[in-house]
Design an enzyme around this catalytic site. Structure first.
Site: not given
Ligand code: PA5
Length: 441
Positions: A284, A305, A418
């Site tokens: 990310e 393996h 989303k």
């Molecule tokens: O790193 C991030 O921002 C995402 O992985 C969020 O943590 C994830 O989408 C969950 O979001 P939230 O904490 O708002 O439910």
């Protein structure tokens, strides 16, 4: 605490790979320290091991004790950055077999990290008629997967214990001021913990997001923070001898010299979810603007393996980063008087000796096959060393993002699915997208 061996990348990249990036590393380190680089509003993690909220930390420890007393199971609801850190550390330090062990701390079940009906039903059946508590973790409170899971487990708690009893068993970790979960938690009077504004999900393991479930598993969260603080102190010293600078420079140089995949490998099965956490951290942070190393992971020796063939002879697009821990225990290989399998040349030798030679053999074979190797050597696994390693990877990730020229602290690409999902589910406000998407499917 951490020893970095970069000798097995020589020959794949120019020798001056750190020196030639010194100015950029200096600038990256300054931006992290001053919180003034791209995404600087989300660099609260940089000094977190020193500046964390001590009052909340004590509440986390107290809440963990209460959960240990009131329940045999803790259901931890969250996804992505609100899930992976806790699971990574629980599995790393308390074992992937934690729930199978005889212990005086609750089982920990993770929910809300997917939409599988069968997985949900299994979680419910694993709870059975045991007492359980819920830690719902969501910064926004609107993420579909945890929101749906929370709706289900909250209803189950209210049916089992009544509204009042449920309230005492629900712990909400969310934004300090905004969001759907914040409103619900305030309204219902749940105990609340904060996802700090300046710490993004993938950097949040050392906040209440990770610390509460980790503490419930009986792990010493003070030692975890102390290990991270040690790393913070050591890695904040600028210079080409800084292992974080060296590793970030190596990653960047390898990327610029044609390597597109970083394969994180470990010989400890308990590392599997730590690697999942690492993949989110790097994926990310760096995977944007058409750039970034693809973070992948393997578990050795098992994956030798299965994935070993590709790593040895497939596309030459990867380098390997191996994390090695000194073993905590020892087991000596017995002697078989019949020596049927011809294995007696190993009898009397500790298993860790075999593992060490296997690792050395793999490193050389992979390097010979065109896979450069970075080796990170750690002492025995402990809360202290785990805290150190968490911070090391976080800090290198911040440096790496800046070297790459991206904002390492946003994740604009996560929104695309989303929006489509909300539209297809018929969420109010997404009507126009819904018909357009339905027509294309
Ligand atoms: O790193 C991030 O921002 C995402 O992985 C969020 O943590 C994830 O989408 C969950 O979001 P939230 O904490 O708002 O439910």
């Amino acid at each position: 605490m951490l020893k970095l061996d970069l000798s097995k990348i020589a020959g794949f990249i120019p020798q001056d790979y750190v020196d030639s990036r010194k100015a950029n590393l200096e600038q990256a380190a300054q931006m992290l320290a001053a919180h003034n680089g791209p995404g600087g509003d989300y660099t609260g993690w940089v000094y977190l091991p020193r500046d964390y909220d001590k009052e909340e930390f004590a509440r986390i420890q107290a809440a963990a004790k209460r959960i240990q007393q009131q329940s045999q199971v803790l259901v931890v609801i969250g996804i992505g950055g609100s899930y992976l850190g806790a699971r990574a550390v629980v599995e790393l330090l308390a074992s992937p077999n934690y729930n199978l062990k005889k212990k005086d701390t609750p089982d920990i079940l993770f929910a809300g990290n997917g939409l599988s009906t069968d997985a949900l039903l299994e979680t419910i059946s694993l709870i059975g008629d045991r007492d359980f508590s819920v830690n719902v973790i969501s910064k926004s409170g609107t993420t579909t997967e945890p929101a749906v899971a929370f709706c289900i487990f909250k209803t189950m708690l209210e049916e089992k214990y009544g509204k009042e009893g449920a309230r005492e068993r629900i712990y909400a970790t969310t934004d300090k001021a905004r969001g759907a979960l914040k409103g619900l938690a305030d309204g219902e009077g749940y105990e609340e913990f904060v996802v700090p504004d300046d710490v993004g999900g993938r950097y949040s393991v050392l906040t209440a997001v990770g610390l509460l479930p980790i503490a419930v598993a009986g792990i010493d969260i003070q030692a975890l923070m102390d290990g991270a603080a040690q790393a913070m102190e050591q890695l904040s010293v600028p210079g080409v001898d800084n292992p974080a600078w060296q590793y970030a420079a190596a990653r960047h140089a390898l990327y610029e010299n044609g390597k597109k995949v970083e394969l994180l490998a470990c010989y400890e099965p308990c590392f599997r979810f730590f690697a999942e956490w690492w993949k989110q951290l790097y994926g990310e942070s760096e995977g944007k603007d058409g750039k970034g190393l693809f973070p992948a992971s393997v578990e050795y020796t098992a994956d030798l393996h299965s994935m070993g063939q590709y790593i040895q002879e497939g596309e030459r697009l990867m380098f390997e980063t191996v994390v090695q821990f000194r073993p905590k225990g020892e087991y000596v290989i017995p002697n078989d008087p019949a020596n049927v399998d011809g294995l007696n040349f190993l009898s009397g030798k500790p298993l860790s000796f075999v593992a060490q030679q296997a690792m050395r053999a793999v490193i050389l074979a992979h390097v010979d096959g065109g896979v450069p190797n970075v080796l990170i050597q750690m002492p025995q696994l402990s809360a202290l060393s785990a805290g150190y390693l968490i911070y090391f990877f976080e800090y290198v990730c911040g440096l790496s993002g800046y070297l790459l020229g991206v904002n390492p602290f946003n994740q604009p690409g996560v929104e695309a699915y989303k929006v489509n999902m909300y539209a297809l589910l018929g969420k109010p406000g997404y009507e126009a997208q819904k018909s357009e998407l339905e027509a294309r499917l």
